[in-house]
Scaffold this motif. Structure first.
Motif, short mmCIF file in Angstrom:
data_model
loop_
_atom_site.label_atom_id
_atom_site.label_comp_id
_atom_site.label_asym_id
_atom_site.label_seq_id
_atom_site.Cartn_x
_atom_site.Cartn_y
_atom_site.Cartn_z
N LYS A 115 0.83 -1.15 -0.03
CA LYS A 115 -0.09 -0.09 -0.18
C LYS A 115 0.84 1.23 -0.02
N ASN A 116 0.40 2.23 -0.73
CA ASN A 116 1.17 3.60 -0.78
C ASN A 116 2.37 3.58 -1.85
N THR A 144 0.27 4.66 -8.17
CA THR A 144 0.45 4.64 -6.63
C THR A 144 -0.46 3.36 -6.33
N VAL A 146 -3.02 1.56 -4.13
CA VAL A 146 -4.00 2.09 -3.17
C VAL A 146 -4.54 1.05 -2.21
N SER A 147 -4.33 -0.16 -2.91
CA SER A 147 -4.72 -1.48 -1.74
C SER A 147 -4.24 -2.68 -2.38
#
Length: 167
Positions: A115-116, A144, A146-147
């Protein structure tokens, strides 16, 4: 005679399945049978195949179950909520997100995204083993994470959303 409370629900996970209730009890269906024993183990028969499982985690309408040794995560919505969520997701996804889906059924044997994390087009996000072959799932564009919706050693289905990527 009292008013019957009828409701239709949609179960979303790797696949979608619907069922209806009357007076808060699942209506019988020729395709499936469901029962629960005194130890909390559910026994289910779907199209003649037998399964057994337990609820591992339940929070509002999100449920994790273990069936025949495999863990599955589901979201149970009313039909109205499901349609509203689907429309909202379709509007947002087209603009901002890319859903990285499993190209085939298999097992996650390597997970490189978190994540991120910022990823570039062509970066390896995860390794999916199918039919004794290891397949890289690559980032289709810069973005990026997100999950991450899977874990290592988890079995996945075709078209299951593995990773959400923001453009």
């Amino acid at each position: 005679m009292g008013k019957r409370n009828k409701q239709r629900y949609i179960v979303s996970g790797a696949n979608e399945y619907s069922f209806s209730t009357s007076n808060y009890k699942i209506n019988r269906n020729r395709r499936h049978k469901l029962s629960q024993d005194k130890n909390g183990v559910y026994r289910m028969s779907v199209l003649g195949k037998d399964f057994q499982g337990t609820v591992i985690h339940k929070k509002q309408n999100m449920i994790s179950v273990e069936v025949n040794g495999n863990q599955y995560d589901f979201l149970i919505d009313t039909e109205h909520s499901y349609q509203r969520r689907k429309q909202h997701r379709n509007n947002n996804i087209q603009e901002d997100f890319i859903l990285i889906k499993s190209p085939m059924p298999g097992k996650i044997v390597g997970l490189f995204a978190e994540k991120n994390a910022v990823v570039k087009k062509g970066d390896t996000l995860l390794i999916l083993e199918a039919m004794k072959m290891q397949n890289q799932v690559l980032a289709p564009q810069d973005g990026t994470v997100v999950s991450v919706n899977v874990k290592e050693n988890e079995t996945v289905f075709v078209d299951q959303v593995l990773i959400d990527l923001k453009k």
